[in-house]
Design an enzyme around this catalytic site. Structure first.
Site, PDB file in Angstrom:
ATOM      1  N   LYS A   1      19.225  56.754  43.194  1.00  0.00           N
ATOM      2  CA  LYS A   1      20.207  57.070  42.153  1.00  0.00           C
ATOM      3  C   LYS A   1      19.541  57.730  40.948  1.00  0.00           C
ATOM      4  O   LYS A   1      19.988  58.766  40.457  1.00  0.00           O
ATOM      5  CB  LYS A   1      20.854  55.742  41.726  1.00  0.00           C
TER       6      LYS A   1
ATOM      7  N   LYS B   1      15.409  46.088  41.179  1.00  0.00           N
ATOM      8  CA  LYS B   1      16.644  45.303  41.128  1.00  0.00           C
ATOM      9  C   LYS B   1      16.277  43.836  41.142  1.00  0.00           C
ATOM     10  O   LYS B   1      15.225  43.455  41.669  1.00  0.00           O
ATOM     11  CB  LYS B   1      17.514  45.603  42.356  1.00  0.00           C
TER      12      LYS B   1
ATOM     13  N   THR C   1      29.805  52.890  33.673  1.00  0.00           N
ATOM     14  CA  THR C   1      29.923  53.097  35.120  1.00  0.00           C
ATOM     15  C   THR C   1      31.336  53.584  35.460  1.00  0.00           C
ATOM     16  O   THR C   1      31.513  54.529  36.245  1.00  0.00           O
ATOM     17  CB  THR C   1      29.551  51.824  35.900  1.00  0.00           C
TER      18      THR C   1
HETATM   19  N1  GLU Z   1      23.360  47.645  37.650  1.00  0.00           N
HETATM   20  C1  GLU Z   1      23.696  49.029  37.437  1.00  0.00           C
HETATM   21  C2  GLU Z   1      23.515  49.838  38.717  1.00  0.00           C
HETATM   22  O1  GLU Z   1      23.578  49.321  39.804  1.00  0.00           O
HETATM   23  C3  GLU Z   1      22.970  49.611  36.234  1.00  0.00           C
HETATM   24  C4  GLU Z   1      21.497  49.642  36.326  1.00  0.00           C
HETATM   25  C5  GLU Z   1      20.800  49.991  35.001  1.00  0.00           C
HETATM   26  O2  GLU Z   1      21.468  50.370  34.060  1.00  0.00           O
HETATM   27  O3  GLU Z   1      19.588  49.879  34.978  1.00  0.00           O
HETATM   28  O4  GLU Z   1      23.366  51.022  38.691  1.00  0.00           O
END
Ligand code: GLU
Length: 474
Positions: free
Chosen positions: A98, A110, A199
């Site tokens: 991503k 993560k 998001t």
């Molecule tokens: N948890 C969100 C994702 O899956 C945001 C991750 C972030 O901002 O570091 O993209």
């Protein structure tokens, strides 16, 4: 290629592995590089105890670092009762892809804590979160230049506030950049305007980009959202904001919203904000007046609609239910909501899928803006806001003098306004989502054999990661 170690019982990691291999067929990488890119670098498991309710409770959590081709590494921390190490590794791999796709300078990471947050009071959750932060800190798994967590399923700005506070306590001699150790913080703790909605806002921009691009199928040939019927699965932060923006700004009809205890529907379109208030008041979307409620396990996502937005958890659309999905456009607001096999079934039935690594990237894009804001110690727009306001005022006055007419009142404020942080964040996010869309759609147009947007998006991302590996010689 010996890639991810995937457990067939859990198809999420296996799906990412298979998607990766599908894209690899179109890339000519030096020997061994593909394996290096897809492997998860490390996964740390931590078990710790917290004394609560007069006894000791043990908790287990993970932080995976998928790729350090770019540092710091970035990704949310989820609190969920079903989390495990394999899920976290899959999510970390998606973060790497991503970030590369939208060109933000982070590697992928993560984390998760295996916990049902609804079973604990806020005070208890605070103590658990602070202990988890201490453990991450001991191992260099949190820090502005190392690893920067953010909210995910089951966490929010509240948890981020506890984490930043605990990190500062643990590192009292390194306060200057400490706020950049997590993103998604409350504004008062160094957060940025528009991070909570980011998001959902990104989901809206992704759909707009798809519809505006005349090379795409649109929605049955249509190029706008007015009256389009939308089903949203999951009414947490992402589902709520996506539904709100698509209905309030773009005129879409949110005809059905599904949650774990059932769904509510209204063919005229649900008032998303009122439904959220009902959910906050009662703890459920069911029983909302002005909608029909269906309690129970039935998910509702198989109903007739133009657009289906799975915004809940991974593997929501799988080999068992994919054939019954009627939506023509499936927009992956969650991470990994469509399994590899389900993807093939949906597409062979004529549906288009906008993939997760693109659709839900808005969160990490605005996290990037927040991280930059924390490190520069200056709010966005501070230096030029007044100057821009003065210049726009001069232009408006000149126009009025030259034409002898007054500037339209309804446009005046927007024209004169010098750019508040929220406007800059939204415009920055829109720009990133548009460029990423062009990268994906241009590649697919020039190489139709790629076959779909997901493979094109993976290809764009893997190329960038490969270039970074080549540049640093590892
Ligand atoms: N948890 C969100 C994702 O899956 C945001 C991750 C972030 O901002 O570091 O993209």
């Amino acid at each position: 290629m010996d890639g991810l170690v995937s457990n067939p019982a859990s198809s999420f990691l296996a799906s990412i592995d298979l998607n990766f291999r599908a894209a690899m067929a179109f890339l000519d990488l030096p020997e061994g590089l593909a394996e290096r890119i897809i492997q998860c670098n490390s996964t740390y498991t931590v078990r710790f105890g917290v004394r609560l309710r007069g006894r000791m409770y043990s908790f287990v959590g993970w932080r995976s670092v998928h790729s350090e081709h770019c540092e710091p590494v970035k990704g949310g921390i989820r609190y969920a009762p079903d989390s495990d190490a394999e899920e976290v590794e899959a999510l970390a791999a998606l973060m790497t892809l991503k970030c590369a796709l939208v060109d933000v300078p982070f590697g992928g990471s993560k984390g998760a804590l295996k916990i049902d947050p609804r079973e604990w009071t806020p005070q208890e959750l605070e103590r658990i979160t602070r202990r988890f932060t201490q453990e991450l800190n001991k191992r260099g798994l949190i820090g502005p230049g190392l690893n920067v967590p953010a909210p995910d399923v089951g966490t929010s700005e509240r948890e981020m506030a506890w984490m930043v506070d605990e990190f500062r306590r643990a590192n009292p001699t390194d306060v200057v950049n400490a706020r950049a150790c997590v993103t998604g913080k409350p504004l008062s703790k160094g957060g940025i305007a528009g991070r909570t909605e980011a998001t959902g806002r990104g989901v809206q921009f992704a759909i707009q980009c798809y519809l505006r691009d005349t090379r795409t199928a649109g929605i049955s040939g249509r190029r706008d959202l007015k009256g389009a019927s939308v089903i949203v699965q999951g009414f947490g932060n992402v589902g709520y904001h996506s539904g709100k923006f698509l209905s309030e700004d773009d005129g879409a009809r949110i005809v059905l919203i599904a949650e774990r205890d059932g769904f509510v529907s209204n063919p005229e379109g649900l008032p998303v904000e009122a439904l959220k208030q009902h959910q906050l008041r009662t703890g459920s979307i069911l029983g909302f007046e002005g909608a029909t409620s269906f309690a129970g396990e039935m998910s509702g996502i198989e109903e007739e609609c133009d657009i289906l937005i799975p915004a809940a958890m991974e593997n929501a659309i799988h080999i068992e239910n994919a054939e019954r999905i009627k939506a023509r456009l499936v927009v992956e607001a969650a991470n990994g909501p469509v399994t590899f096999q389900a993807d093939r079934i949906l597409r062979s039935g004529g549906a288009t899928i906008l993939p997760d690594l693109y659709v839900n990237a808005g969160g990490v894009v605005v996290s990037y803006f927040e991280w930059v804001k924390n490190l520069t110690h200056i709010p966005f727009g501070l230096m030029e806001r007044r100057r821009r306001e003065r210049r726009n005022h001069t232009i408006a006055t000149a126009l009025e003098r030259m034409t002898g007419k007054t500037f339209p009142a309804d446009m005046r404020d927007e024209f004169l306004e010098g750019g508040a942080e929220i406007d800059l964040v939204r415009s920055g996010l829109e720009d990133v989502m548009r460029s990423a869309w062009s990268n994906i759609a241009d590649l697919l147009a020039s190489q139709p054999k790629l076959g779909d947007y997901r493979t094109a998006a993976y290809t764009v991302a893997i190329r960038r990661i490969a270039a970074a590996y080549e540049a640093i010689g590892i």
